[in-house]
Design an enzyme around this catalytic site. Structure first.
Site, PDB file in Angstrom:
ATOM      1  N   THR A  14       0.916  -1.655   0.168  1.00 62.03           N
ATOM      2  CA  THR A  14      -0.316  -0.102   0.111  1.00 62.03           C
ATOM      3  C   THR A  14       0.612   1.322   0.283  1.00 62.03           C
ATOM      4  OG1 THR A  14      -1.997  -1.404   1.462  1.00 62.03           O
ATOM      5  CG2 THR A  14      -1.797   1.085   1.558  1.00 62.03           C
ATOM      6  N   THR A  15       1.354   1.405   1.236  1.00 60.10           N
ATOM      7  CA  THR A  15       3.031   2.418   1.058  1.00 60.10           C
ATOM      8  C   THR A  15       3.654   3.358  -0.196  1.00 60.10           C
ATOM      9  OG1 THR A  15       3.220   1.999   3.401  1.00 60.10           O
ATOM     10  CG2 THR A  15       4.530   3.943   2.715  1.00 60.10           C
ATOM     11  N   TYR A  58     -12.629  -4.084  -1.935  1.00 61.41           N
ATOM     12  CA  TYR A  58     -14.013  -4.522  -3.059  1.00 61.41           C
ATOM     13  C   TYR A  58     -15.118  -5.390  -3.442  1.00 61.41           C
ATOM     14  CZ  TYR A  58     -16.886  -2.245  -6.158  1.00 61.41           C
ATOM     15  OH  TYR A  58     -18.397  -2.241  -6.621  1.00 61.41           O
ATOM     16  N   TYR A  97      -2.533 -10.041   4.766  1.00 61.08           N
ATOM     17  CA  TYR A  97      -2.381  -8.978   5.166  1.00 61.08           C
ATOM     18  C   TYR A  97      -3.608  -8.293   5.789  1.00 61.08           C
ATOM     19  CZ  TYR A  97      -1.625  -4.238   4.878  1.00 61.08           C
ATOM     20  OH  TYR A  97      -1.485  -2.489   4.980  1.00 61.08           O
ATOM     21  N   ARG A 138      -9.139  -0.981   4.543  1.00 61.37           N
ATOM     22  CA  ARG A 138      -9.445  -0.547   3.586  1.00 61.37           C
ATOM     23  C   ARG A 138     -10.129  -1.748   2.400  1.00 61.37           C
ATOM     24  NH1 ARG A 138      -5.218   3.174   1.273  1.00 61.37           N
ATOM     25  NH2 ARG A 138      -3.896   4.128   2.496  1.00 61.37           N
ATOM     26  N   LYS A 162       0.160  -9.981   9.030  1.00 65.11           N
ATOM     27  CA  LYS A 162       0.387  -8.409   9.285  1.00 65.11           C
ATOM     28  C   LYS A 162      -1.527  -8.182   9.514  1.00 65.11           C
ATOM     29  CE  LYS A 162       0.936  -4.212   7.247  1.00 65.11           C
ATOM     30  NZ  LYS A 162       1.514  -2.983   5.706  1.00 65.11           N
ATOM     31  N   ILE A 171       5.446  -4.252  10.395  1.00 69.47           N
ATOM     32  CA  ILE A 171       5.754  -3.987   9.134  1.00 69.47           C
ATOM     33  C   ILE A 171       4.969  -2.524   8.791  1.00 69.47           C
ATOM     34  CG2 ILE A 171       4.927  -3.741   6.558  1.00 69.47           C
ATOM     35  CD1 ILE A 171       4.694  -6.736   7.277  1.00 69.47           C
TER      36      ILE A 171
END
Length: 296
Positions: A48-49, A111, A137, A142, A166, A208
């Site tokens: 994501t980052t 989604y 994850y 999100r 994570k 993380i």
């Protein structure tokens, strides 16, 4: 059973961009070298980052390959490989393995809101498609879907190379339940920088981290102090950086950390749309917070 991919602080690395929003590979190498030189235990690329959601699949694999080449086995490289389509996730997983990733970070399908049975099938398919270890994850804020602890345990116990999670739900009870249901064998990493110490206290392996982009040595030290028995020293570091952590998330990640890295001289303050650059009043608060703890 696979060994843990890493213990300590893994950085959820930014992808430096040029002003034209192309990947700045020279800056990427500088950032990677700086991280490794300051104690980071693993590089997590194209998460994501790293703005992977704005990259084509081809570009994403090129960035992963560049990271693998630059790291050159100094620390493990973990490639983001999740998608909201299982076939796309399988492609990213296989290609990341092909270009030399040591492990994968696979986010839940976003989604689509998969059922728990759908999550089992998704992770089982990906796990069976590669020969490198995988960290699940969980970030329901999100993705819109939460991996229940019972589902985590079912996947972990049935897919050999799925070794960790994570956990970024913010729900410490869920962290505890997942570790309980896996007999403490699941490699648990905090996905929230403000919860590093609590997750470690439940048996976590590390974090993380977004904070690690701008404070790699301190984030590494925070984990290692705890694991080596210096709980008070670890707690002091967690508290010292709380305000910086809050400022790093005052706008959606990675907007603030990209500005922070630009202030530190690591590339342009550039994010791909639909993200936009940080509002200046927020940026000044972040800069002041960084100065207060000696980052700037």
């Amino acid at each position: 059973m696979y060994m843990a991919i890493f213990t300590g602080a893994g950085v959820a690395l930014i992808t430096p961009m040029k002003e034209d929003l192309s990947v700045d590979y020279d800056q990427l190498e500088r950032v990677i070298d700086d991280q490794i030189n300051h104690g980071t235990d693993s590089i997590i690329i194209c998460g994501t980052t790293g703005e992977a959601s704005t990259m084509s699949h081809k570009e994403q694999i090129e960035v992963v390959a560049a990271c693998v080449s630059c790291v050159n086995k100094r620390v493990p490289v973990i490639a983001g490989a999740g998608a909201n389509c299982t076939d796309e996730a399988l492609y990213l997983a296989r290609e990341s393995e092909r270009v030399g990733s040591d492990g994968l970070l696979v986010v839940t399908p976003y989604y689509n809101k998969a059922t728990q049975a759908g999550l089992v099938e998704y992770y089982t398919s990906i796990g069976n498609s590669v020969n490198i270890p995988i960290i699940m994850y969980n970030i329901p804020g999100r993705t819109g879907v939460n991996i229940q602890p019972e589902t985590t345990a079912k996947i972990f116990k049935s897919v050999e190379n799925i070794v960790g999670m994570k956990e970024a739900s913010g729900n410490l009870s869920q962290v505890a339940d997942a570790l309980y249901l896996t007999d403490g064998e699941l490699d648990m990493y905090s996905g929230n920088d403000d919860q590093i110490l609590p997750v470690l206290s439940l048996g976590g392996k590390g974090v993380i981290s977004v904070l690690s982009n701008i404070a790699p040595q301190e984030t590494h030290d925070m984990v290692m102090k705890f694991l080596n028995g210096d709980v008070k020293g670890s707690q002091e570091l967690q508290m010292k950086y709380m305000d910086v952590i809050h400022k790093l998330f005052c706008e959606v990640n990675p907007i603030p950390v990209k500005r922070a890295m630009a202030e530190l001289g690591f590339g342009a303050n550039a994010v791909r749309r639909p993200l936009t650059e940080m509002e200046e009043d927020h940026a000044q608060e972040l800069i002041e917070s960084m100065k207060n703890v000696g980052i700037l």
